[in-house]
Design a protein around this motif. Structure first.
Motif, mmCIF file in Angstrom:
data_model
loop_
_atom_site.group_PDB
_atom_site.id
_atom_site.type_symbol
_atom_site.label_atom_id
_atom_site.label_comp_id
_atom_site.label_asym_id
_atom_site.label_seq_id
_atom_site.Cartn_x
_atom_site.Cartn_y
_atom_site.Cartn_z
ATOM 1 N N UNK A 1 0.827 -1.203 0.000
ATOM 2 C CA UNK A 1 0.000 0.000 0.000
ATOM 3 C C UNK A 1 0.864 1.257 0.000
ATOM 4 N N UNK A 2 0.269 2.355 -0.431
ATOM 5 C CA UNK A 2 0.866 3.677 -0.277
ATOM 6 C C UNK A 2 -0.197 4.575 0.323
ATOM 7 N N UNK A 3 0.181 5.345 1.334
ATOM 8 C CA UNK A 3 -0.742 6.301 1.931
ATOM 9 C C UNK A 3 -0.262 7.683 1.513
ATOM 10 N N UNK A 4 -1.118 8.416 0.832
ATOM 11 C CA UNK A 4 -0.654 9.668 0.222
ATOM 12 C C UNK A 4 -1.579 10.841 0.552
ATOM 13 N N UNK A 5 -1.000 12.040 0.456
ATOM 14 C CA UNK A 5 -1.814 13.246 0.515
ATOM 15 C C UNK A 5 -2.459 13.454 -0.861
ATOM 16 N N UNK A 6 -3.536 14.239 -0.914
ATOM 17 C CA UNK A 6 -4.291 14.324 -2.176
ATOM 18 C C UNK A 6 -3.540 15.022 -3.307
ATOM 19 N N UNK A 7 -2.548 15.833 -2.962
ATOM 20 C CA UNK A 7 -1.854 16.582 -4.011
ATOM 21 C C UNK A 7 -0.702 15.817 -4.652
ATOM 22 N N UNK A 8 -0.497 14.573 -4.248
ATOM 23 C CA UNK A 8 0.564 13.770 -4.855
ATOM 24 C C UNK A 8 0.193 13.486 -6.308
ATOM 25 N N UNK A 9 1.186 13.616 -7.181
ATOM 26 C CA UNK A 9 0.958 13.369 -8.601
ATOM 27 C C UNK A 9 0.955 11.853 -8.851
ATOM 28 N N UNK A 10 0.006 11.398 -9.638
ATOM 29 C CA UNK A 10 -0.201 9.975 -9.903
ATOM 30 C C UNK A 10 1.110 9.228 -10.177
ATOM 31 N N UNK A 11 1.884 9.697 -11.150
ATOM 32 C CA UNK A 11 3.073 8.958 -11.583
ATOM 33 C C UNK A 11 4.107 8.821 -10.466
ATOM 34 N N UNK A 12 4.098 9.773 -9.527
ATOM 35 C CA UNK A 12 5.078 9.761 -8.453
ATOM 36 C C UNK A 12 4.947 8.484 -7.598
ATOM 37 N N UNK A 13 3.729 7.990 -7.446
ATOM 38 C CA UNK A 13 3.526 6.792 -6.626
ATOM 39 C C UNK A 13 4.249 5.605 -7.276
ATOM 40 N N UNK A 14 4.048 5.443 -8.578
ATOM 41 C CA UNK A 14 4.719 4.332 -9.264
ATOM 42 C C UNK A 14 6.236 4.502 -9.222
ATOM 43 N N UNK A 15 6.684 5.736 -9.331
ATOM 44 C CA UNK A 15 8.125 6.000 -9.293
ATOM 45 C C UNK A 15 8.707 5.559 -7.952
ATOM 46 N N UNK A 16 8.006 5.902 -6.870
ATOM 47 C CA UNK A 16 8.507 5.557 -5.534
ATOM 48 C C UNK A 16 8.367 4.064 -5.249
ATOM 49 N N UNK A 17 7.389 3.437 -5.898
ATOM 50 C CA UNK A 17 7.143 2.012 -5.630
ATOM 51 C C UNK A 17 8.048 1.115 -6.471
ATOM 52 N N UNK A 18 8.607 1.668 -7.540
ATOM 53 C CA UNK A 18 9.370 0.865 -8.506
ATOM 54 C C UNK A 18 10.520 0.062 -7.881
ATOM 55 N N UNK A 19 11.286 0.636 -6.964
ATOM 56 C CA UNK A 19 12.395 -0.157 -6.389
ATOM 57 C C UNK A 19 11.933 -1.446 -5.711
ATOM 58 N N UNK A 20 10.668 -1.521 -5.343
ATOM 59 C CA UNK A 20 10.163 -2.735 -4.690
ATOM 60 C C UNK A 20 9.467 -3.662 -5.682
ATOM 61 N N UNK A 21 9.529 -3.333 -6.964
ATOM 62 C CA UNK A 21 8.873 -4.164 -7.973
ATOM 63 C C UNK A 21 7.378 -3.925 -8.031
ATOM 64 N N UNK A 22 6.907 -2.816 -7.448
ATOM 65 C CA UNK A 22 5.478 -2.536 -7.400
ATOM 66 C C UNK A 22 5.139 -1.303 -8.233
ATOM 67 N N UNK A 23 3.866 -1.123 -8.522
ATOM 68 C CA UNK A 23 3.403 0.084 -9.198
ATOM 69 C C UNK A 23 1.957 0.359 -8.862
ATOM 70 N N UNK A 24 1.515 1.572 -9.197
ATOM 71 C CA UNK A 24 0.114 1.955 -9.009
ATOM 72 C C UNK A 24 -0.551 1.873 -10.374
ATOM 73 N N UNK A 25 -1.567 0.988 -10.497
ATOM 74 C CA UNK A 25 -2.050 0.629 -11.830
ATOM 75 C C UNK A 25 -2.797 1.725 -12.605
ATOM 76 N N UNK A 26 -3.722 2.488 -12.009
ATOM 77 C CA UNK A 26 -4.472 3.433 -12.859
ATOM 78 C C UNK A 26 -3.552 4.495 -13.489
ATOM 79 N N UNK A 27 -3.613 4.582 -14.799
ATOM 80 C CA UNK A 27 -2.657 5.435 -15.511
ATOM 81 C C UNK A 27 -3.338 6.366 -16.501
ATOM 82 N N UNK A 28 -4.066 7.379 -16.008
ATOM 83 C CA UNK A 28 -4.615 8.348 -16.953
ATOM 84 C C UNK A 28 -3.481 8.952 -17.784
#
Ligand SMILES: Cc1cc2nc3c(=O)[nH]c(=O)nc-3n(C[C@H](O)[C@H](O)[C@H](O)COP(=O)(O)OP(=O)(O)OC[C@H]3O[C@@H](n4cnc5c(N)ncnc54)[C@H](O)[C@@H]3O)c2cc1C
Ligand SMILES: Cc1cc2nc3c(=O)[nH]c(=O)nc-3n(C[C@H](O)[C@H](O)[C@H](O)COP(=O)(O)OP(=O)(O)OC[C@H]3O[C@@H](n4cnc5c(N)ncnc54)[C@H](O)[C@@H]3O)c2cc1C
Lengths: 459, 350
Positions: free
Chosen positions: A102-129
């Motif tokens: 999981x990632x717990x984020x504030x609302x102003x976080x940019x979508x792609x940033x979550x996947x960027x931060x999760x990448x080192x763990x082999x994870x990503x955030x799927x919805x990709x507008x």
């Protein structure tokens, strides 16, 4: 003390009221609509949002939450005499827990940033507008945003596990949790997609997924849009479940080529199909896909042999919206959905409407889930052209509903489509939405004037 | 008292006639569907049948009282299935009851749970009004998503009448691997590791104390190759592995919660691998963690239930207790929604 003075005292240095400072907030990406807000507030933490919402409630001042303002339906358009709560400064990833996925984020976080931060763990955030390098999770949540991968992975609602919300009356509630399974009504699921009418999301818990092991990305060129549309049905009929299936028409291809030189072949229609999963599985699926595409009458097929080639195929698709901006001073993006088997019919009718209205329409769309994105090109400086474009867009919306689909697949209703809500929903449905809105927001302050059409009662 | 409704009109009539109603589908979750004092039981078993099914669209619409078994037969004829794998199929669970209870089975691991596959509903609210939420296409973002509100609602906001779902193709081949580890700690560590890998397992269950069960699906050759790969990986981690021959029958038993039979109380508990140690310290009976440890279905007695409550762990009782939901939904949001949709408090909860 008046409202503005109290507001400034509450958040010193974070309240904008000067004309020049307000100008950028007058509209979102639907620039045909503009309104000057009373003030723009830039909170840096959830306590500040709570305080501002409570103040608004006490004074009866309407507020609009805003992320990056990339809404294409006027969702973040300010309200007359109201304030804009600009949440971009609330952009911290509060917790990224790979073991819990999981990632717990504030609302102003940019979508792609979550996947960027999760990448080192082999994870990503799927919805990709397509707006993922700029749009925020708060905006994604409010609009239940989608992207190219919705058929297989679902929309934003499917990836939100929990929310902390400030209600329009200034109460703070936690909805959902951190697990994929909950008990009791799915309140967080309900909040997603309510377009900021029921409160402000101040904290969002997202599920992360392991990145697929392998991709197989194919680009096929067709002599007609209809052929490309039929290919999509063929793929589904064979029992394949691609991660993405996207179609672009000639106008969109030309625009994308001019903008990013993706190296696309000349064609009336291009189909992109991407398989993803374990490498052995993708390899077998690819054989079936190859057959299907051959049968579908494609005259040129390209399969990405490397990650760079895969990115090249996607580059043109991802740039298509902004690229179309080069073909025309202005455009409206529609976002209706039709059952997949009616795609061909819908596209033909759109072509006919385009001719009848004398306006060009470019098509780029998520074919896998029947989500059309006709871009209606117009010149706002020519008198009457915006109105004509809007009328054409309206006809397309009606068409989608008539074919058994929806007014919007991902861009929301906002101000732009609210007049069309009665086409899709019965008066009783709309009245129920109103009742819910009134129960949670008796003063009607949260994103006033969006989604719900003014005339329901006559209906 | 029990009334039966077999048509939308009869549902509306019942809602307008009786001051307190408790909807019932198949009655497979009696803690949820058994009427309390003063309540009339509204049986929806007769409101049954598939209304539309377009295999090419991956979408179907059916009446709320349609048995899961009937839906799955129709889908199977086209090689499709409900990927959230609703539990208690063999016992007669219905679509409406499954949605209202918010239950998913072991195969939810691959593509997601019930909430991810419900596209739209029609329901009758507490004033007898027929309301639609969502739509009948695989993607839709128009209007308030009432369909998602009704997932897990236990009938609180209205009587589900009609539901539309997304479905997917069922894998052509499936295989199951059981791995036994020396200790709970080692089993949990391995579970956490598997959760981060792109294995795309159909199911991944933890059976206490120290067994993992993984189901693979896909093209036959690919499944065979992936099974070997997984076996090697598990062996490397110190697991004893065994391939289950009765793959299909075995998982049908799991999804029908047969491992709970004989327990007086059945509960569903939202979990997480990180919570397993805490849960395992409680006096629970037969149990199983589904979906990589994200949810626990457990059988227990009064003492176990009391312990769950004392530990403050959210849970839903499916059978064997009066008070099914803990904790109650958050007032500030839930109560307002209840006021809007069921102002007279005709339905359960709140
Ligand atoms: C080039 C381009 C491509 C796009 N492609 C896609 C696409 O592929 N798929 C797609 O779905 N959309 C797409 N969009 C539309 C848009 O990017 C999305 O709707 C996005 O989710 C909006 O995010 P935002 O941060 O810009 O929100 P904003 O535009 O600032 O706000 C959108 C709505 O969310 C509300 N809101 C914002 N934050 C909160 C909050 N914290 N709590 C409550 N309500 C809030 C606002 O009031 C408003 O109603 C695209 C837009 C552009 C310009
Ligand atoms: C293993 C087992 C044990 C049993 N034990 C008992 C027992 O101890 N006592 C007993 O009396 N019976 C028992 N039964 C019988 C059982 O109650 C009946 O078979 C019943 O009618 C199954 O329905 P369901 O699974 O569809 O969901 P239900 O159990 O009927 O309902 C689940 C939830 O959904 C709600 N709901 C259902 N349909 C709708 C709808 N359309 N709209 C809104 N909400 C809805 C209900 O109110 C409830 O909250 C048992 C059955 C089984 C299989």
């Amino acid at each position: 003390m008046g409202f503005l003075e109290e507001l400034k005292a509450l958040l010193p240095g974070k309240v904008l009221t000067q004309e020049a400072a307000l100008a950028p907030y007058e509209s979102d990406a639907l620039t045909a609509y503009r309104k000057r807000p009373l003030a723009v507030v830039l909170p840096e933490g959830k306590e500040e949002v709570v305080a501002v919402v409570r103040l608004c409630h006490r004074h009866g001042v309407p507020f609009v939450a805003r992320g990056s303002g990339t809404s294409l339906s006027g969702g973040s358009l300010p309200v007359e005499g109201g304030i804009v709560l600009a949440l971009n400064r609330m952009n911290r990833i509060l917790r990224l827990d790979p073991k819990a996925r999981i990632a717990v984020v504030e609302p102003g976080v940019v979508n792609l940033e979550v996947s960027r931060q999760a990448a080192p763990f082999g994870l990503y955030y799927a919805p990709d507008p397509s707006s993922q390098p700029v749009s925020t999770l708060g905006g994604n949540v409010a609009f239940n945003s989608g992207g190219a991968h919705c058929l297989k992975y679902g929309m934003t609602a499917n990836h939100v596990l929990g929310l902390e919300v400030v209600t329009p009356e200034g109460e703070v509630v936690r909805l959902g949790g951190e697990s994929l399974e909950g008990v009791g009504p799915d309140l967080h699921g309900f909040f997603v997609g309510t377009e900021g009418l029921l409160g402000v999301a101040v904290e969002i818990t997202l599920r992360l997924l392991p990145k697929p092991e392998a991709y197989h990305t194919l680009l096929a060129a067709y002599e007609s849009l209809e052929q490309a549309g039929n290919a999509v049905s063929l793929v589904i009929r064979r029992g394949l479940l691609p991660g993405a299936m996207e179609i672009m028409d000639r106008l969109a291809i030309e625009a994308a080529e001019k903008a990013v030189q993706a190296g696309y072949p000349q064609a009336e229609a291009l189909l992109i199909v991407e398989l993803e999963g374990p490498k052995e599985e993708v390899a077998e699926e690819a054989l079936v896909l190859g057959e299907v595409i051959r049968e579908s009458g494609a005259y040129a097929v390209r399969v990405a042999q490397s990650e760079a080639e895969r990115q090249a195929i996607w580059k043109g698709r991802k740039a298509a919206f902004s690229a179309v901006g080069r073909l025309s001073p202005d455009y409206l993006v529609q976002d209706g959905v039709v059952p997949r088997s009616r795609l061909g019919e819908a596209l033909k009718e759109i072509q006919r409407l385009s001719q009848a209205f004398g306006l060009r329409v470019a098509n780029v769309f998520h074919a896998g889930d029947g989500n059309l994105h006709p871009l209606v090109l117009y010149d706002g400086k020519k008198p009457g052209e915006l109105e004509r474009a809007e009328a054409l867009a309206g006809e397309i919306l009606r068409l989608c509903v008539r074919l058994g689909g929806s007014l919007t697949g991902e861009h929301g209703i906002g101000v732009e489509k609210k007049a069309y809500m009665p086409e899709m929903f019965a008066p009783e449905d709309l009245l129920t939405m109103e009742r819910v809105k009134r129960a949670l927001d008796p003063k009607g302050l949260a994103n006033r004037g969006k989604v719900l059409p003014e005339v329901v009662h006559g209906g | 008292m029990e009334v039966r409704a077999s048509t939308l009109r009869e549902v509306v009539e019942a809602v307008r006639t009786y001051p307190r109603l408790r909807p019932k589908g198949g009655g497979t979750k009696p803690a949820l569907s058994a009427p309390r004092a003063g309540e009339v039981s509204l049986s929806l078993g007769g409101l049954s049948g598939i209304l539309e099914y377009a295999p090419e669209e991956f979408v179907f619409t059916a009446w709320a009282g349609t048995p899961i078994a009937e839906v799955e037969e129709a889908l199977k004829a086209h090689g499709q299935y409900l990927p959230f794998h609703p539990p208690l199929r063999a016992q007669g669970a219905t679509l409406g009851g499954t949605v209202a209870a918010g239950l998913s089975g072991p195969l939810r691991h691959r593509y997601g749970g019930l909430r991810d596959f419900l596209l739209g509903v029609r329901f009758v609210d507490g004033e007898g009004r027929v309301v639609r939420g969502g739509g009948k296409v695989v993607k839709n973002a128009a209007g308030f998503p009432f369909h998602r509100l009704l997932v897990g609602s236990l009938g609180a906001f209205g009587i589900l009448v009609e539901l539309s779902f997304k479905v997917f193709p069922f894998p052509r081949a499936t295989r199951t691997l059981r791995a036994t580890l020396p200790s709970r700690e080692s089993a949990l560590a391995l579970l956490e590791r598997l959760r981060l890998l792109p294995l795309e397992l159909l199911a991944l269950d933890l059976v206490p104390p120290a067994t993992l069960e993984a189901r693979l699906g896909g093209f036959p050759q690919s499944v065979a190759a992936r099974l070997e790969g997984l076996k090697a990986l598990l062996a490397q981690e110190g697991a004893q592995t065994e391939v289950l021959e009765e793959d299909e029958a075995y998982w049908e038993g799991v999804r029908d919660l047969r491992f709970l039979e004989g327990s007086p109380i059945w509960v569903k508990v939202p979990a997480k691998p990180q919570k397993v140690a805490q849960l395992e310290a409680l006096p629970l009976g037969p149990r199983r963690y589904l979906d990589g440890g994200e949810v626990l279905y457990a059988g227990l007695d009064g003492e176990g239930l009391e312990a769950l409550r004392r530990a403050g762990l959210p849970h839903l009782v499916l059978k064997g207790a009066e008070d099914p939901l803990y904790p109650p939904p958050p007032e500030a949001f839930f109560a307002k929604l209840k006021e809007a949709l069921d102002p007279k408090g005709r339905f359960p909860l709140g």
